[in-house]
Design a protein around this motif. Structure first.
Motif, short mmCIF file in Angstrom:
data_model
loop_
_atom_site.label_atom_id
_atom_site.label_comp_id
_atom_site.label_asym_id
_atom_site.label_seq_id
_atom_site.Cartn_x
_atom_site.Cartn_y
_atom_site.Cartn_z
N ASN A 47 18.02 26.07 -38.59
CA ASN A 47 17.08 26.83 -37.78
C ASN A 47 15.64 26.76 -38.28
OD1 ASN A 47 18.87 27.72 -35.80
ND2 ASN A 47 19.73 29.18 -37.27
N THR A 48 15.47 26.16 -39.44
CA THR A 48 14.12 26.00 -39.99
C THR A 48 14.01 24.60 -40.61
OG1 THR A 48 13.75 28.32 -40.53
CG2 THR A 48 12.55 26.75 -41.86
N VAL A 49 12.93 23.93 -40.31
CA VAL A 49 12.65 22.65 -40.99
C VAL A 49 11.18 22.70 -41.43
CG1 VAL A 49 12.57 20.13 -40.82
CG2 VAL A 49 14.30 21.40 -39.52
N LEU A 50 10.95 22.36 -42.68
CA LEU A 50 9.58 22.36 -43.18
C LEU A 50 9.12 20.93 -43.47
CD1 LEU A 50 9.93 25.40 -45.60
CD2 LEU A 50 9.18 25.40 -43.23
N PHE A 51 7.83 20.72 -43.32
CA PHE A 51 7.24 19.39 -43.51
C PHE A 51 6.12 19.49 -44.53
CE2 PHE A 51 9.08 17.12 -39.83
CZ PHE A 51 9.62 18.21 -39.13
N LEU A 52 6.07 18.55 -45.42
CA LEU A 52 5.04 18.57 -46.47
C LEU A 52 4.28 17.25 -46.49
CD1 LEU A 52 6.72 19.75 -49.78
CD2 LEU A 52 5.12 21.02 -48.36
N VAL A 90 -3.95 12.24 -45.70
CA VAL A 90 -3.64 11.98 -44.28
C VAL A 90 -2.17 12.27 -43.95
CG1 VAL A 90 -5.48 10.37 -43.70
CG2 VAL A 90 -3.42 9.50 -44.80
N GLY A 91 -1.35 12.46 -44.97
CA GLY A 91 0.04 12.87 -44.72
C GLY A 91 0.15 14.33 -44.30
N PHE A 92 -0.90 15.10 -44.55
CA PHE A 92 -0.87 16.52 -44.16
C PHE A 92 -0.87 16.67 -42.62
CE2 PHE A 92 -3.77 20.41 -43.68
CZ PHE A 92 -2.70 21.27 -43.43
N PRO A 93 -1.82 16.03 -41.90
CA PRO A 93 -1.71 16.10 -40.43
C PRO A 93 -0.40 15.52 -39.91
CG PRO A 93 -3.83 15.13 -41.07
CD PRO A 93 -3.06 15.36 -42.33
N VAL A 94 0.15 14.54 -40.60
CA VAL A 94 1.45 13.99 -40.18
C VAL A 94 2.52 15.09 -40.27
CG1 VAL A 94 3.26 12.30 -40.70
CG2 VAL A 94 0.85 11.62 -40.82
N ALA A 95 2.46 15.88 -41.35
CA ALA A 95 3.41 16.99 -41.53
C ALA A 95 3.24 18.00 -40.40
CB ALA A 95 3.20 17.65 -42.89
N LEU A 96 1.99 18.31 -40.05
CA LEU A 96 1.75 19.26 -38.95
C LEU A 96 2.30 18.72 -37.64
CD1 LEU A 96 -1.93 20.38 -39.70
CD2 LEU A 96 0.19 21.60 -40.23
N GLU A 97 2.13 17.42 -37.43
CA GLU A 97 2.61 16.79 -36.20
C GLU A 97 4.14 16.81 -36.14
OE1 GLU A 97 1.50 15.96 -33.45
OE2 GLU A 97 2.88 14.48 -32.63
N GLY A 118 19.57 24.77 -48.98
CA GLY A 118 19.90 23.92 -47.82
C GLY A 118 18.78 23.74 -46.80
N THR A 119 17.62 24.40 -46.99
CA THR A 119 16.52 24.23 -46.02
C THR A 119 16.07 22.76 -46.04
OG1 THR A 119 15.72 26.46 -46.46
CG2 THR A 119 14.16 24.96 -45.40
N PRO A 120 16.04 22.10 -44.88
CA PRO A 120 15.54 20.73 -44.87
C PRO A 120 14.01 20.70 -45.05
CG PRO A 120 16.78 21.24 -42.86
CD PRO A 120 16.51 22.54 -43.55
N VAL A 121 13.56 19.88 -45.95
CA VAL A 121 12.12 19.69 -46.16
C VAL A 121 11.83 18.20 -46.02
CG1 VAL A 121 10.20 19.83 -47.79
CG2 VAL A 121 11.86 21.70 -47.67
N ILE A 122 11.01 17.87 -45.06
CA ILE A 122 10.64 16.46 -44.87
C ILE A 122 9.30 16.23 -45.58
CG2 ILE A 122 10.14 14.65 -43.19
CD1 ILE A 122 12.10 15.89 -41.31
N ALA A 123 9.32 15.33 -46.55
CA ALA A 123 8.12 15.10 -47.37
C ALA A 123 7.56 13.72 -47.09
CB ALA A 123 8.48 15.23 -48.84
N ILE A 124 6.30 13.68 -46.74
CA ILE A 124 5.64 12.39 -46.51
C ILE A 124 5.02 11.98 -47.84
CG2 ILE A 124 3.81 11.18 -45.22
CD1 ILE A 124 5.31 14.17 -43.64
N VAL A 125 5.58 10.94 -48.43
CA VAL A 125 5.13 10.52 -49.76
C VAL A 125 3.96 9.55 -49.61
CG1 VAL A 125 5.81 9.40 -51.92
CG2 VAL A 125 7.46 10.83 -50.67
N PRO A 126 2.82 9.85 -50.23
CA PRO A 126 1.64 8.98 -50.05
C PRO A 126 1.88 7.55 -50.53
CG PRO A 126 1.02 11.05 -51.08
CD PRO A 126 2.52 11.00 -51.08
N ASN A 127 1.13 6.67 -49.93
CA ASN A 127 1.19 5.25 -50.28
C ASN A 127 0.32 4.92 -51.48
OD1 ASN A 127 2.75 3.46 -48.80
ND2 ASN A 127 1.45 3.67 -47.01
N THR A 128 -0.43 5.91 -51.91
CA THR A 128 -1.45 5.60 -52.91
C THR A 128 -1.28 6.41 -54.17
OG1 THR A 128 -3.82 5.57 -53.33
CG2 THR A 128 -3.04 7.32 -51.92
N ILE A 152 14.19 15.26 -47.40
CA ILE A 152 14.20 13.96 -46.71
C ILE A 152 12.81 13.38 -46.95
CG2 ILE A 152 14.47 12.79 -44.48
CD1 ILE A 152 15.72 15.60 -43.55
N ALA A 153 12.74 12.27 -47.67
CA ALA A 153 11.41 11.70 -47.98
C ALA A 153 11.11 10.56 -47.03
CB ALA A 153 11.40 11.20 -49.42
#
Ligand code: BG6
Length: 352
Positions: free
Chosen positions: A218-223, A227-234, A266-276, A300-301
């Motif tokens: 029922n909850t998914v968080l994005f980190l 520029v990965g921050f706006p991706v998380a918001l999206e 168990g909360t899913p957290v999707i993390a956008i790992v920077p390329n740099t 989930i990275a």
């Protein structure tokens, strides 16, 4: 395709390619005729403000990172629905860039009128030829995404990001903050995006299968960071809009200031790992992953090939790219995630 949204997700390589085609001349100069901003106009700019709503706002957030790096002009991003009711400080040296897929969003249109009444120059990034917003703007850069039927924006976003980059390169080149070799290098890297998007689309089926494991959450968080921050918001916006799930996107550095309290076992957290590695951004995200994992998150990275992600339960691989261009790639798995969550939960994907 069963639904328009998936069709449009698969049209993204073409949409990005079309938006880029013919934009760089043989002499290395950017060709952006439809912008109608003279060298004098560009030299005069002392502030840029992106205004937009929804997903288009996220393209403005990404554009800001590129704009400030490449042009050294101060740049702000604002929701049109806030801007239109504020008393912004504008002048004839302000360039307002209004971003809209449809070109008809009322808040964005009203924000343009508000800006023009105060003497600002308005450039629109729009996907719809002849729509009201580009007609009222002083100049326009059309994205060439083709019609977007699904309500939730997909290919329009990717082309909008590309358009903000094209404008940034153009302004940087005219103002001399970028030389033509730098412009060509970045433009050539952008030309590689469609093939990289095709590679990501080859992984859609396993990604859909992975997504179904989370259908009961029922909850998914994005980190994200940079520029990965706006991706998380999206990613969070798409999930809310399509699957009706509580979802939030956070900047990695803000976790400790409150959001970490939302994480349970168990909360899913999707993390956008920077390329740099610049500013240690990658290491900082890896330590965010450890922090949320310590609270029981299932991570989930989203990361480029070859980056080791200790602690991630799942890793979604995307092709490597320069950090600034990563959002064009990293957004796609999040679109698929939201699409599949919505399908699994039985909500209306194309008309949420
Ligand atoms: C929303 C859509 O209602 O409108 C979003 O669901 C979109 O996907 C937003 O980004 C703004 O629309 P437009 O046409 O101005 O880009």
């Amino acid at each position: 395709f069963d639904l328009f949204m998936m069709k449009e997700i698969f049209e993204q390589p073409k949409a990005v390619a079309e938006t880029l085609v013919g934009r760089l001349a043989q002499d290395g100069k950017l060709v952006l005729e439809e912008m109608k901003l003279s060298v004098g106009d560009i030299a005069n700019i002392d502030k840029i403000i992106f205004i937009a709503c929804g997903t288009a706002f996220h393209s403005g957030m990404i554009g800001k990172y590129a704009m400030e790096r490449w042009t050294r002009i101060p740049c702000e991003v604002e929701l049109a629905s806030e801007f239109r009711y504020r008393d912004p400080i504008l002048s004839n040296r302000t360039l307002v860039v209004a971003i809209s897929q449809s070109g008809e969003t009322m808040d964005t249109l009203m924000a343009i009128r508000h800006a023009k009444a105060q003497g600002a120059n308005v450039l629109s990034i729009c996907n719809t030829q002849g729509a009201t917003i580009p007609r009222e703007a002083d100049a326009v850069l059309y994205t060439r995404g083709g019609p977007e039927i699904a309500v939730a924006s997909t290919k329009a976003l990717l082309t909008q990001i590309v358009a903000t980059f094209l404008i940034g390169l153009h302004l940087g080149e005219v103002r001399g903050t970028l030389n033509s070799a730098q412009v060509s290098e970045i433009y050539n890297e952008m030309l590689e995006l469609p093939a990289k998007l095709e590679q990501i689309l080859e992984t859609v089926e396993p990604l859909r299968e992975l997504t179904r494991k989370f259908a009961e959450k029922n909850t998914v968080l994005f980190l994200g960071r940079h520029v990965g921050f706006p991706v998380a918001l999206e990613g969070a916006l798409k999930l809310k809009e399509l699957a009706y799930i509580h979802a939030e996107g956070f900047a990695g550095g803000e976790l400790k200031h409150g959001p970490i309290a939302l994480i349970e076992e168990g909360t899913p957290v999707i993390a956008i790992v920077p390329n740099t590695h610049e500013h240690g951004l990658d290491e900082r995200m890896l330590s965010n992953i450890q922090e949320v994992r310590a609270r029981g998150a299932q991570v989930i990275a989203i990361a480029a090939e070859g980056i080791d992600i200790p602690g991630a339960a799942h890793i979604i691989r995307i092709p490597a790219s320069p950090q600034m261009l990563q959002p064009v790639l990293a957004t796609v798995p999040l679109q698929v995630f939201a699409y599949e969550m919505a399908c699994a939960r039985g909500t209306d994907v194309d008309q949420p």
